[in-house]
Design a protein around this motif. Structure first.
Motif, PDB file in Angstrom:
ATOM      1  N   ASP A 153     -23.815 -50.739 -13.956  1.00  0.00           N
ATOM      2  CA  ASP A 153     -24.796 -49.794 -14.514  1.00  0.00           C
ATOM      3  C   ASP A 153     -25.575 -49.252 -13.314  1.00  0.00           C
ATOM      4  OD1 ASP A 153     -26.838 -48.400 -15.612  1.00  0.00           O
ATOM      5  OD2 ASP A 153     -27.603 -50.020 -16.869  1.00  0.00           O
ATOM      6  N   THR A 154     -25.165 -48.085 -12.834  1.00  0.00           N
ATOM      7  CA  THR A 154     -25.709 -47.591 -11.555  1.00  0.00           C
ATOM      8  C   THR A 154     -27.201 -47.267 -11.629  1.00  0.00           C
ATOM      9  OG1 THR A 154     -24.948 -45.394 -12.159  1.00  0.00           O
ATOM     10  CG2 THR A 154     -23.540 -46.664 -10.664  1.00  0.00           C
ATOM     11  N   LEU A 212     -24.404 -39.867 -11.017  1.00  0.00           N
ATOM     12  CA  LEU A 212     -23.891 -38.724 -11.773  1.00  0.00           C
ATOM     13  C   LEU A 212     -22.477 -38.988 -12.274  1.00  0.00           C
ATOM     14  CD1 LEU A 212     -25.204 -35.623  -9.810  1.00  0.00           C
ATOM     15  CD2 LEU A 212     -25.508 -36.068 -12.244  1.00  0.00           C
ATOM     16  N   LEU A 213     -21.636 -39.559 -11.407  1.00  0.00           N
ATOM     17  CA  LEU A 213     -20.261 -39.836 -11.829  1.00  0.00           C
ATOM     18  C   LEU A 213     -20.256 -40.840 -12.975  1.00  0.00           C
ATOM     19  CD1 LEU A 213     -18.558 -39.815  -8.327  1.00  0.00           C
ATOM     20  CD2 LEU A 213     -18.079 -38.251 -10.221  1.00  0.00           C
ATOM     21  N   ASP A 214     -21.145 -41.827 -12.888  1.00  0.00           N
ATOM     22  CA  ASP A 214     -21.306 -42.814 -13.956  1.00  0.00           C
ATOM     23  C   ASP A 214     -21.709 -42.093 -15.249  1.00  0.00           C
ATOM     24  OD1 ASP A 214     -21.776 -45.078 -15.400  1.00  0.00           O
ATOM     25  OD2 ASP A 214     -23.464 -45.815 -14.215  1.00  0.00           O
ATOM     26  N   SER A 227     -13.005 -40.151 -17.274  1.00  0.00           N
ATOM     27  CA  SER A 227     -13.314 -41.371 -18.034  1.00  0.00           C
ATOM     28  C   SER A 227     -12.315 -42.499 -17.741  1.00  0.00           C
ATOM     29  CB  SER A 227     -13.347 -41.065 -19.527  1.00  0.00           C
ATOM     30  OG  SER A 227     -12.049 -40.679 -19.922  1.00  0.00           O
ATOM     31  N   GLU A 228     -11.214 -42.143 -17.074  1.00  0.00           N
ATOM     32  CA  GLU A 228     -10.246 -43.198 -16.712  1.00  0.00           C
ATOM     33  C   GLU A 228     -10.208 -43.393 -15.206  1.00  0.00           C
ATOM     34  OE1 GLU A 228      -6.682 -41.747 -18.489  1.00  0.00           O
ATOM     35  OE2 GLU A 228      -7.624 -41.834 -20.477  1.00  0.00           O
ATOM     36  N   THR A 229     -11.302 -43.027 -14.536  1.00  0.00           N
ATOM     37  CA  THR A 229     -11.330 -43.058 -13.069  1.00  0.00           C
ATOM     38  C   THR A 229     -12.262 -44.152 -12.556  1.00  0.00           C
ATOM     39  OG1 THR A 229     -10.922 -40.692 -13.015  1.00  0.00           O
ATOM     40  CG2 THR A 229     -11.868 -41.654 -11.033  1.00  0.00           C
ATOM     41  N   THR A 230     -11.765 -44.951 -11.618  1.00  0.00           N
ATOM     42  CA  THR A 230     -12.627 -45.960 -10.991  1.00  0.00           C
ATOM     43  C   THR A 230     -13.077 -45.449  -9.624  1.00  0.00           C
ATOM     44  OG1 THR A 230     -10.646 -47.050 -10.130  1.00  0.00           O
ATOM     45  CG2 THR A 230     -11.601 -47.954 -12.153  1.00  0.00           C
ATOM     46  N   VAL A 231     -14.332 -45.767  -9.287  1.00  0.00           N
ATOM     47  CA  VAL A 231     -14.948 -45.229  -8.075  1.00  0.00           C
ATOM     48  C   VAL A 231     -15.644 -46.345  -7.304  1.00  0.00           C
ATOM     49  CG1 VAL A 231     -16.648 -43.552  -7.197  1.00  0.00           C
ATOM     50  CG2 VAL A 231     -15.416 -43.061  -9.320  1.00  0.00           C
ATOM     51  N   ALA A 232     -15.505 -46.328  -5.974  1.00  0.00           N
ATOM     52  CA  ALA A 232     -16.281 -47.232  -5.111  1.00  0.00           C
ATOM     53  C   ALA A 232     -17.072 -46.380  -4.127  1.00  0.00           C
ATOM     54  CB  ALA A 232     -15.347 -48.174  -4.351  1.00  0.00           C
ATOM     55  N   THR A 243     -15.997 -44.873 -14.025  1.00  0.00           N
ATOM     56  CA  THR A 243     -16.369 -46.288 -13.921  1.00  0.00           C
ATOM     57  C   THR A 243     -16.642 -46.604 -12.453  1.00  0.00           C
ATOM     58  OG1 THR A 243     -14.879 -46.723 -15.757  1.00  0.00           O
ATOM     59  CG2 THR A 243     -15.617 -48.635 -14.495  1.00  0.00           C
ATOM     60  N   VAL A 244     -17.915 -46.765 -12.123  1.00  0.00           N
ATOM     61  CA  VAL A 244     -18.286 -47.066 -10.733  1.00  0.00           C
ATOM     62  C   VAL A 244     -18.228 -48.579 -10.569  1.00  0.00           C
ATOM     63  CG1 VAL A 244     -20.073 -46.851  -8.965  1.00  0.00           C
ATOM     64  CG2 VAL A 244     -19.737 -45.000 -10.629  1.00  0.00           C
ATOM     65  N   VAL A 245     -17.184 -49.049  -9.888  1.00  0.00           N
ATOM     66  CA  VAL A 245     -16.967 -50.506  -9.844  1.00  0.00           C
ATOM     67  C   VAL A 245     -17.685 -51.172  -8.668  1.00  0.00           C
ATOM     68  CG1 VAL A 245     -14.763 -50.434 -11.071  1.00  0.00           C
ATOM     69  CG2 VAL A 245     -14.778 -50.254  -8.560  1.00  0.00           C
TER      70      VAL A 245
END
Ligand code: NAD
Length: 430
Positions: A268-269, A243-245, A224-229, A250-252
């Motif tokens: 919002d993926t 799925l990660l979302d 929940s504290e992870t950002t993803v690209a 947080t899918v940035v």
């Protein structure tokens, strides 16, 4: 899988490193072999395929003319079971590429402990230039040309770049007609109505998400504290991002071939359409910021998931890659030299042969369903995939912990040890 407008490698390859799939696969093998006690002769043998089949595939075009294409099937090693791997339709398909990719399939199946070896093949053709009827005739003739070397107990192809479930349906039908019996287990990735498995298409993305979740946990971080690209919001990238979302990350940023969209607060993926749903819609999405694909790769995020094409993290850009971790969704997105730089900087790279292996794992489930003539529910596929991914993750993690290896070396050590043990137990004939 829809054909991407590019090849499976990025255009911006550096010239200072040999990036062909075969040269990279051989170098990775040599590097991993140094960490195992697998017999040198076995390692030498694994640098070469068991067999390479090359065929001519004549096609009657819709205008009545005749064109001849070249098709290949590389079979790398079958000590643990039938060869398994995709069939590609792409202008740049050649023998060397098929051999390199078939080697990766051998390691991928072994790291997942699936009873398969590695294969890869295809036809050197641009499928976008063919009508549906031409694709069907080409596929049926190609199936006929390689019929002797494939089969449920021999070699089981699957979709890859430029081929899709319909291609597999034609291939299975052509093979079955000649055998005189319906043989669904000759290929995987078929539509479910003729023996395909539920959950096959999103499986590689699902496994990328599962492995990312485990890796985050391993490094004592909270999803929940992870950002993803995610580079490449396609068959692999879109389900992984969604799925990660869903699991709280947080899918940035996500991208397609035309560019990336970025929202530091998280996208919002589910609202972003995937490449195969509507090409171009990722970069057309109304996001706070747009980026180039190159800028996406350099974002300061916790996890970077390159899930588009090979050779995108190279010596040319690795110094600017700021992610805390790379999880490889695509096959071979990190070049050998860039990998060494990331290792030096202490950036974990979770390799493709583990992270995206959900595809071949659900292909294995499909093969089991075909042999048993009994379809599994989607829930069962998800449960069994989760369990297989966790087993593989644990086997690789043990090597990382016990021997202080990189994740890639650890995955290769697991795979190579299993293959080496199978070879020494079976022995060399005669
Ligand atoms: P795909 O065509 O469905 O999606 C690819 C995505 O990447 C699309 O969004 C596309 O627009 C984008 N893209 C294409 N070229 C790009 C470029 N040069 N730069 C940035 N973005 C680009 O393909 P896929 O099935 O998701 O496959 C992606 C990767 O994953 C490939 O390396 C493939 O070999 C690997 N892979 C696929 C599967 C599978 O079963 N689909 C399984 C394992 C590995």
């Amino acid at each position: 899988m829809p054909t991407s407008p590019t090849t499976d490698t990025a255009d911006d390859d550096t010239n200072d490193e040999p990036n062909s799939a075969l040269s990279t696969a051989r170098r990775q093998l040599e590097r991993a072999a140094a960490h195992t006690d697998v017999d040198e002769g076995v390692v030498e043998r694994l640098k070469h395929p068991t067999k390479l089949t090359q065929v001519s595939v004549p096609l009657r075009r819709d205008d009545g003319s005749l064109e001849v294409f070249t098709g290949y099937r590389a079979q790398h090693d079958d000590v643990r079971g039938p060869y398994k791997g995709g069939l590609r339709y792409h202008p740049e398909v050649d023998a060397e590429e098929c051999i390199g990719l078939s080697m990766w399939m051998t390691w991928k199946c072994a790291v997942m402990d699936l009873p398969f070896g590695g294969g890869k093949g295809g036809v050197a053709v641009d499928p976008r230039t063919l009508s549906s009827g031409e694709r069907e005739r080409l596929t049926r003739r190609f199936a006929e040309e390689i019929r002797d070397v494939v089969g449920p107990k021999q070699d089981v192809p699957a979709p890859d770049m430029g081929t899709d479930p319909q291609t597999m349906a034609w291939f299975m039908d052509a093979y079955s007609m000649q055998r005189g019996e319906t043989t669904p287990g000759v290929v995987t990735g078929k539509p479910p109505v003729i023996g395909g498995s539920h959950g096959r298409e999103e499986a590689p993305g699902r496994s990328v998400a599962i492995i990312t979740r485990e890796a985050i946990d391993y490094y004592d971080r909270d999803l929940s504290e992870t950002t993803v690209a995610v580079q490449g919001f396609g068959s692999v990238g879109a389900p992984a991002a969604r799925l990660l979302d869903e699991w709280g990350a947080t899918v940035v940023a996500v991208s397609d071939v035309n560019g990336a969209i970025y929202d530091p607060k998280g996208l919002d993926t589910n609202d972003v359409e995937a490449h195969d749903e509507r090409p171009g819609m990722v970069s057309g999405y109304d996001a706070p910021q747009t980026l180039t694909n190159a800028e996406l790769l350099e974002l300061d995020v916790d996890v970077l998931i390159p899930a588009a094409v090979g050779n995108v993290v190279t010596t040319a850009n690795v110094a600017d890659v700021s992610a805390g971790m790379v999880v490889e969704g695509a096959n071979g997105p990190t070049t050998f030299a860039a990998d060494a730089v990331l290792e030096e900087r202490g950036v974990p790279v979770i390799p493709d042969i583990l992270a995206n292996a959900g595809g071949v794992t659900v292909s294995y489930f499909e093969w089991l369903q075909d042999i048993n003539r009994r379809q599994w529910s989607l829930e069962r596929v998800h449960e069994e995939l989760e369990s297989e991914m966790l087993d593989a993750w644990d086997a690789v993690r043990r090597e990382v912990d016990d021997r202080d290896l990189t994740w890639r070396d650890a995955a290769y050590v697991v795979a190579l040890s299993r293959i080496g043990e199978a070879k020494s137990t079976r022995g060399l004939w005669p």
